[in-house]
Design an enzyme around this catalytic site. Structure first.
Site, short mmCIF file in Angstrom:
data_model
loop_
_atom_site.label_atom_id
_atom_site.label_comp_id
_atom_site.label_asym_id
_atom_site.label_seq_id
_atom_site.Cartn_x
_atom_site.Cartn_y
_atom_site.Cartn_z
N LYS A 1 0.43 -1.09 -0.34
CA LYS A 1 0.26 0.05 0.52
C LYS A 1 1.14 1.51 -0.18
O LYS A 1 0.84 2.08 -0.62
CB LYS A 1 -1.13 -0.25 1.37
N GLN B 1 -4.49 -1.55 9.84
CA GLN B 1 -4.51 -3.13 8.56
C GLN B 1 -4.88 -3.88 10.15
O GLN B 1 -4.92 -3.58 10.96
CB GLN B 1 -2.89 -2.65 8.66
N ASP C 1 -11.21 3.51 4.27
CA ASP C 1 -11.45 2.07 4.02
C ASP C 1 -13.14 1.83 4.03
O ASP C 1 -14.09 1.32 3.83
CB ASP C 1 -10.87 1.21 5.35
#
Ligand code: NDP
Length: 298
Positions: free
Chosen positions: A55, A99, A122
């Site tokens: 990422k 994460q 997200d």
């Protein structure tokens, strides 16, 4: 025997990333700063570390700032929430990604709820989930949004099509179903209690599989000409002893003769997830700078 088309998610994701990079260049010229994405990793889980590294690399390649934050595996929930709160007020940070999964002493829901909804790239915050369900602008989880982009690219207008989503998680199944409903599909959500799954799947023009069970959806369940998006990522033993390989939730070889098109695993949905994360971060940066988001094709 005819064969369906294989949807090249890698190539499509590369196109999306190129468009994001153009949008980033235009944003930097107008706002005199780069969009910024902060990625937080707690602990040493090797798979998570790989995701976080890729990422960060993709973020920099798109011309954005990448901020990596690591906390030890024994970090407390308060430590993590304190970091999230600092990032919430940091003007260089447009998007925050924590994460998952988190170590067991930390409640994921509490951490997600601590992220400012306007930085929740997200799309997991309950406010963004509610916005999606209410048809309001917000952030949509990257994986289902990537699936929708691939479906629209292939099929154009989806209205009136029968769609079956298998899986009802908050990160894939539910938002996927909301997105398809937003496109005026007739949507069925199947899950572990669904009766006669083959018959449910057999009605669908669009099948999105997000289960996490290797090759459970068989080719002869699929209506001829359906389009299949396989979200599943499952590691199974390979033919060569001691090796493993990745497969999806759909029996790919069995499905291919039945479908109009299908995403492979790997190389289908996976690459789209990061591309959409970059897209969402660019959207967040525009909102923070008070600029309209007008990037073609995104
Ligand atoms: P979850 O485990 O959270 O959800 C799985 C869903 O599948 C549940 O709703 C469950 O039903 C349902 N299910 C389980 N068994 C069956 C069955 N026999 N028949 C029908 N439905 C069943 O998984 P996620 O949504 O997080 O992920 C799904 C898959 O997608 C995984 O393989 C994951 O690795 C992959 N994934 C891939 C991503 C990518 O970037 N490509 C991103 C995110 C996930 P119930 O609710 O009743 O238990």
């Amino acid at each position: 025997m005819t064969t369906g088309e294989i949807i090249d998610g890698k190539a499509f994701a590369a196109e999306v990333r190129a468009r994001v990079a153009e949008g980033v260049a235009a944003f930097r010229a107008k706002a005199a700063r780069a969009p910024g994405l902060a990625v937080v990793l707690v602990g040493e889980d090797p798979a998570s570390a790989v995701y976080v590294r890729s990422k960060g690399k993709a973020t920099r390649e798109a011309g954005m700032e990448s901020f990596a934050h690591r906390l030890p595996a024994e970090a407390s929930q308060d430590d993590l929430i304190a970091l999230v709160e600092r990032l919430n007020t940091d003007g260089a940070v447009d998007g925050i990604l924590v994460q998952l999964p988190l170590p067991k002493q930390i409640d994921e829901r509490a951490v997600i709820a601590a992220i400012a909804p306007d930085k929740d790239v997200d799309g997991f915050h309950p406010e963004n989930a509610g916005r999606l369900a209410s048809g309001l602008d917000g952030f949509v989880p990257c994986t289902p949004l990537g699936c929708l982009m691939m479906l629209k690219d292939r099929l154009g207008d989806l209205s009136g099509l029968d769609a079956v989503v298998i899986g009802r998680s908050n990160i894939v199944g539910k938002p996927m179903a909301q997105l398809l409903l937003g496109e005026s599909c007739t949507v069925t959500i199947a899950h572990s209690r669904t009766r006669n799954l083959p018959a449910v799947i057999g009605r669908a023009d669009i099948i999105v599989a997000a289960v996490g069970r290797p090759q459970m959806i068989k080719g002869d369940w699929i209506k001829p000409g359906a389009t299949v998006i396989d979200v599943g990522i499952n590691r199974v033993p390979a033919e060569e002893e001691g090796k493993t390989r990745l497969v999806g939730d759909v029996d790919f070889a069995g499905a291919l003769p039945h479908v109009a098109a299908i995403t492979p695993v790997p190389g289908g949905v996976g690459p789209m997830t990061i591309a959409v994360l970059l897209r969402n971060t660019l959207v967040a940066a525009h909102r923070h700078a008070g600029l309209p988001f007008e990037v073609e094709g995104l």
